[in-house]
Scaffold this motif. Sequence first.
Motif, PDB file in Angstrom:
ATOM      1  N   ALA A 112       0.773  -1.204   0.030  1.00  0.00           N
ATOM      2  CA  ALA A 112      -0.310  -0.068  -0.005  1.00  0.00           C
ATOM      3  C   ALA A 112       0.821   1.489   0.038  1.00  0.00           C
ATOM      4  CB  ALA A 112      -1.006  -0.171   1.415  1.00  0.00           C
ATOM      5  N   ALA A 113       1.929   1.188   0.602  1.00  0.00           N
ATOM      6  CA  ALA A 113       2.881   2.356   0.795  1.00  0.00           C
ATOM      7  C   ALA A 113       3.535   2.538  -0.526  1.00  0.00           C
ATOM      8  CB  ALA A 113       4.090   2.137   1.743  1.00  0.00           C
ATOM      9  N   LEU A 114       3.826   1.694  -1.406  1.00  0.00           N
ATOM     10  CA  LEU A 114       4.503   1.493  -2.418  1.00  0.00           C
ATOM     11  C   LEU A 114       3.518   2.034  -3.655  1.00  0.00           C
ATOM     12  CD1 LEU A 114       6.670  -1.794  -2.827  1.00  0.00           C
ATOM     13  CD2 LEU A 114       7.634   0.583  -2.589  1.00  0.00           C
ATOM     14  N   LYS A 115       2.354   1.699  -3.540  1.00  0.00           N
ATOM     15  CA  LYS A 115       1.412   2.227  -4.407  1.00  0.00           C
ATOM     16  C   LYS A 115       1.053   3.752  -4.359  1.00  0.00           C
ATOM     17  CE  LYS A 115      -3.462   1.289  -5.993  1.00  0.00           C
ATOM     18  NZ  LYS A 115      -4.724   0.663  -5.698  1.00  0.00           N
ATOM     19  N   ALA A 116       0.990   3.931  -2.952  1.00  0.00           N
ATOM     20  CA  ALA A 116       0.724   5.454  -2.830  1.00  0.00           C
ATOM     21  C   ALA A 116       1.941   6.219  -3.140  1.00  0.00           C
ATOM     22  CB  ALA A 116       0.254   5.692  -1.020  1.00  0.00           C
ATOM     23  N   GLU A 117       3.178   6.042  -2.705  1.00  0.00           N
ATOM     24  CA  GLU A 117       4.300   6.971  -2.918  1.00  0.00           C
ATOM     25  C   GLU A 117       4.883   6.863  -4.236  1.00  0.00           C
ATOM     26  OE1 GLU A 117       7.096   6.251   0.265  1.00  0.00           O
ATOM     27  OE2 GLU A 117       5.387   6.101   1.762  1.00  0.00           O
TER      28      GLU A 117
END
Length: 304
Positions: A112-117
């Motif tokens: 989720a962090a990779l997708k958001a950032e």
Amino acid sequence: MLDLGRLRALHAVSVHGSVSAAATALGYTPSAVSQQIAKLERETRTTLLERQGRGIALTDAARHLAATAQQLLAIVEKAETTLEERRGQPMGRLVIGAFASAARGLMPVVLAALKAEHPALDARLLEVDPHLSVDLVTQGVIDLAVAHDWDIAPLPAPEGQERAVIGDDLCDLLVPAGHPLAERAARRPLRRADLPGQRWICQPPGSVCHDWLVRTLRASGHEPDLAYQAAENHTQIALVAAGLGVALMPRLGRGPLPDGVLALPLEPVPVRRLYALWRPGAARRPAITETVRLLGGLWPQRTG
């Protein structure tokens, strides 16, 4: 000219041993992989797959072509790494392999962090046993593996494969409420010498956790009674809750325990260490360095 996507499909079939397993690894349907192989057979005018019982087998020509495909994919990866490095941002496709409890307890927040950032990065997840993930990294099937080992069962890694420690996952002894070991733990810390004589609930043979349990108890001079063997942690917890035995279980991905199941600490505390592993040179990819950073940074939030 041979199509790289079709060569990738053939390589995946050679690694995973079936069209369906290759499709799972690639994120395609089995039908799509079969179509890719069929087109490659027409392009090469060569039979690549043969029926063998209920499954399929690669022909000699297919095995040679799959080996060449692995070399070509490595060259493409090197070119993509150079481009991504020059741009300085995570991008492209990144396939991460992780064992079950890491896929459940750690990877959702990381992905989720990779997708958001990093919206230009196509990060994908493949759940895979840690014994297999190391080879899948070497073969180029996955780009980064989240694997683990134990103190008496170290993780073998090919020479040159790079790794970084993510963190240590502590394990507890799970027992049903009212179990004699729970009463003993109320008086003093439990030790491994207290464990013989129990009916054990554990993972099936061939798993790292199973091997650790057997080696640990045998080192104490006792042969373990492995009465119930189940791959899923939730199944093991349900068996403990039913009063059928005890289990040794890591905390990562375990979730809240139901009423009637107690988690007892042991001394010394059993620990498994989690690693991120990748191919030599791939650390130049911003996608790899950023994923490794997030794995280490988010680890304390998932384990307390």
